[in-house]
Design a protein around this motif. Structure first.
Motif, PDB file in Angstrom:
ATOM      1  N   UNK A  56       0.838  -1.196   0.000  1.00  0.00           N
ATOM      2  CA  UNK A  56       0.000   0.000   0.000  1.00  0.00           C
ATOM      3  C   UNK A  56       0.871   1.244   0.000  1.00  0.00           C
ATOM      4  N   UNK A  57       0.511   2.168  -0.874  1.00  0.00           N
ATOM      5  CA  UNK A  57       1.259   3.424  -0.954  1.00  0.00           C
ATOM      6  C   UNK A  57       0.348   4.582  -1.284  1.00  0.00           C
ATOM      7  N   UNK A  58      -0.344   5.119  -0.316  1.00  0.00           N
ATOM      8  CA  UNK A  58      -1.265   6.227  -0.550  1.00  0.00           C
ATOM      9  C   UNK A  58      -2.470   5.775  -1.349  1.00  0.00           C
ATOM     10  N   UNK A  59      -2.807   6.547  -2.398  1.00  0.00           N
ATOM     11  CA  UNK A  59      -3.952   6.212  -3.218  1.00  0.00           C
ATOM     12  C   UNK A  59      -3.656   5.209  -4.303  1.00  0.00           C
ATOM     13  N   UNK A  60      -2.390   4.824  -4.461  1.00  0.00           N
ATOM     14  CA  UNK A  60      -1.999   3.848  -5.475  1.00  0.00           C
ATOM     15  C   UNK A  60      -1.177   2.749  -4.814  1.00  0.00           C
ATOM     16  N   UNK A  61      -1.049   1.615  -5.489  1.00  0.00           N
ATOM     17  CA  UNK A  61      -0.260   0.540  -4.932  1.00  0.00           C
ATOM     18  C   UNK A  61      -0.041  -0.573  -5.939  1.00  0.00           C
ATOM     19  N   UNK A  62       0.779  -1.509  -5.547  1.00  0.00           N
ATOM     20  CA  UNK A  62       1.034  -2.697  -6.345  1.00  0.00           C
ATOM     21  C   UNK A  62       0.724  -3.915  -5.495  1.00  0.00           C
ATOM     22  N   UNK A  63       0.540  -5.056  -6.138  1.00  0.00           N
ATOM     23  CA  UNK A  63       0.231  -6.271  -5.395  1.00  0.00           C
ATOM     24  C   UNK A  63       0.750  -7.487  -6.143  1.00  0.00           C
ATOM     25  N   UNK A  64       0.902  -8.581  -5.397  1.00  0.00           N
ATOM     26  CA  UNK A  64       1.214  -9.893  -5.963  1.00  0.00           C
ATOM     27  C   UNK A  64       0.143 -10.860  -5.483  1.00  0.00           C
ATOM     28  N   UNK A  65      -0.044 -11.953  -6.229  1.00  0.00           N
ATOM     29  CA  UNK A  65      -1.113 -12.894  -5.902  1.00  0.00           C
ATOM     30  C   UNK A  65      -0.765 -14.285  -6.408  1.00  0.00           C
ATOM     31  N   UNK A  66      -1.341 -15.284  -5.769  1.00  0.00           N
ATOM     32  CA  UNK A  66      -1.146 -16.671  -6.199  1.00  0.00           C
ATOM     33  C   UNK A  66      -2.284 -17.511  -5.637  1.00  0.00           C
ATOM     34  N   UNK A  67      -2.590 -18.616  -6.333  1.00  0.00           N
ATOM     35  CA  UNK A  67      -3.631 -19.509  -5.838  1.00  0.00           C
ATOM     36  C   UNK A  67      -4.016 -20.551  -6.863  1.00  0.00           C
ATOM     37  N   UNK A  83      -5.266 -26.124 -12.023  1.00  0.00           N
ATOM     38  CA  UNK A  83      -3.889 -25.671 -12.087  1.00  0.00           C
ATOM     39  C   UNK A  83      -3.636 -24.588 -11.058  1.00  0.00           C
ATOM     40  N   UNK A  84      -2.545 -23.867 -11.251  1.00  0.00           N
ATOM     41  CA  UNK A  84      -2.175 -22.786 -10.345  1.00  0.00           C
ATOM     42  C   UNK A  84      -2.032 -21.499 -11.149  1.00  0.00           C
ATOM     43  N   UNK A  85      -2.313 -20.377 -10.483  1.00  0.00           N
ATOM     44  CA  UNK A  85      -2.204 -19.066 -11.100  1.00  0.00           C
ATOM     45  C   UNK A  85      -1.334 -18.173 -10.238  1.00  0.00           C
ATOM     46  N   UNK A  86      -0.467 -17.415 -10.863  1.00  0.00           N
ATOM     47  CA  UNK A  86       0.334 -16.404 -10.163  1.00  0.00           C
ATOM     48  C   UNK A  86       0.210 -15.108 -10.956  1.00  0.00           C
ATOM     49  N   UNK A  87       0.247 -13.985 -10.232  1.00  0.00           N
ATOM     50  CA  UNK A  87       0.077 -12.728 -10.937  1.00  0.00           C
ATOM     51  C   UNK A  87       0.530 -11.540 -10.132  1.00  0.00           C
ATOM     52  N   UNK A  88       0.366 -10.385 -10.726  1.00  0.00           N
ATOM     53  CA  UNK A  88       0.715  -9.121 -10.088  1.00  0.00           C
ATOM     54  C   UNK A  88      -0.063  -8.022 -10.794  1.00  0.00           C
ATOM     55  N   UNK A  89      -0.100  -6.860 -10.178  1.00  0.00           N
ATOM     56  CA  UNK A  89      -0.809  -5.758 -10.790  1.00  0.00           C
ATOM     57  C   UNK A  89      -0.648  -4.474 -10.018  1.00  0.00           C
ATOM     58  N   UNK A  90      -1.376  -3.472 -10.477  1.00  0.00           N
ATOM     59  CA  UNK A  90      -1.403  -2.181  -9.802  1.00  0.00           C
ATOM     60  C   UNK A  90      -2.856  -1.798  -9.549  1.00  0.00           C
TER      61      UNK A  90
END
Length: 281
Positions: free
Chosen positions: A142-153, A225-232
């Motif tokens: 988390x960074x103010x009003x914007x951010x990045x993230x990672x995910x998996x599952x 299967x498995x999924x991995x990802x990232x985004x903003x």
């Protein structure tokens, strides 16, 4: 229950997504074709984001998605397999006045009824439609009003429909002939696919892969299967806007062809835009 307890004081989000899912079916053995990616595959879904601790959340999803491959015929070498061999053919005009009446349906290749074909090959476009569930674990930086993230599952896919579409090409990969071709209804065409489709019971060019209309291209309806990802993401006045990218790696052999040990596994990439709205406003 644990998630609900942990989330009791946190904001739960509900939302939807739209995007594209470029994909490839990875064949262990495909004797006469090469598998190429299919890029324009739609996806649409809904999800709930449930916070666990600061920055960490779980996101169950349900989505509709299309996967598949473009199977290009090998046209040279030992693996080349023509579905129609080069030669002279004819149409015994039956519904048109292009030939004299005494020449129609007479069983002979009269001069105006003759045409020539080269070796013809079959390109196949496979599209598999799924209802798919994801259970993603997501961590946001988390960074103010914007951010990045990672995910998996993990994900599970249930096939609901499928379509195999064939296009006939010559040895140069062209869909059309330099000479006129005569369809079964006596119409004139230069398109090889239209020509062959005009002759009933000649070749099965279209199919439903989940039903196994073509034994070499028969697929199981379930996949996992498995999924991995990232985004903003960006905070809005009401809710959040996400730009998401994922890689999906199928773990299950989806080849349903009988009496074969060859495997087919799905490989996919997803690009989507997601809007999440806080429950309760």
């Amino acid at each position: 229950m644990a998630l609900i307890t942990c989330s009791a004081q946190a904001q739960i989000y509900l939302g939807g997504k739209l995007g594209l899912a470029p994909s490839l079916l990875s064949y262990q053995s495909l004797p006469n074709h090469k598998s190429k990616p299919a890029f324009i595959n739609p996806l649409a879904g809904v999800m709930v984001e449930i916070p666990i601790v600061y920055g960490l959340s779980v996101q169950p999803e349900v989505q509709f998605v299309t996967r598949g491959s473009n199977l290009k015929a090998i046209r040279t070498g030992d693996k080349a397999k023509a579905i129609i061999d080069e030669g002279n053919y004819f149409s015994d005009y039956s519904l048109d006045n292009l030939a004299e009446e005494e020449h129609r349906d007479n069983g002979f290749a009269d001069e105006k009824e003759r045409f020539k074909l080269p070796n013809l090959y079959e390109n196949i476009k496979v599209r598999l439609n799924y209802i798919e569930t994801h259970l993603m674990i997501k961590y946001e930086f988390i960074g103010g009003g914007n951010g990045v993230y990672v995910e998996a599952g993990p994900y599970y896919s249930l096939g609901i429909s499928s379509k195999g579409t064939s296009t006939v090409v010559n040895g140069a990969g062209k869909k059309t002939a330099d000479n006129q071709l005569i369809a079964n209804d006596a119409s004139i065409t230069e398109n090889y696919t239209d020509l062959l489709k005009s002759y009933p019971n000649s070749l099965q060019l279209d199919s439903k892969p989940f039903k196994g209309d073509k034994k070499d291209f028969h697929y199981k309806k379930s996949d996992l299967g498995v999924a991995v990802g990232a985004g903003i993401y960006k905070e809005l006045d009401a809710g959040r806007l996400y730009f998401d990218g994922r890689i999906l790696w199928g773990l299950k052999n989806i080849n349903a062809k009988a009496n074969t040990s060859s495997t087919i596994k799905s490989r996919s990439f997803q690009l989507s835009i997601t809007y999440l709205y806080p429950l309760g406003g």
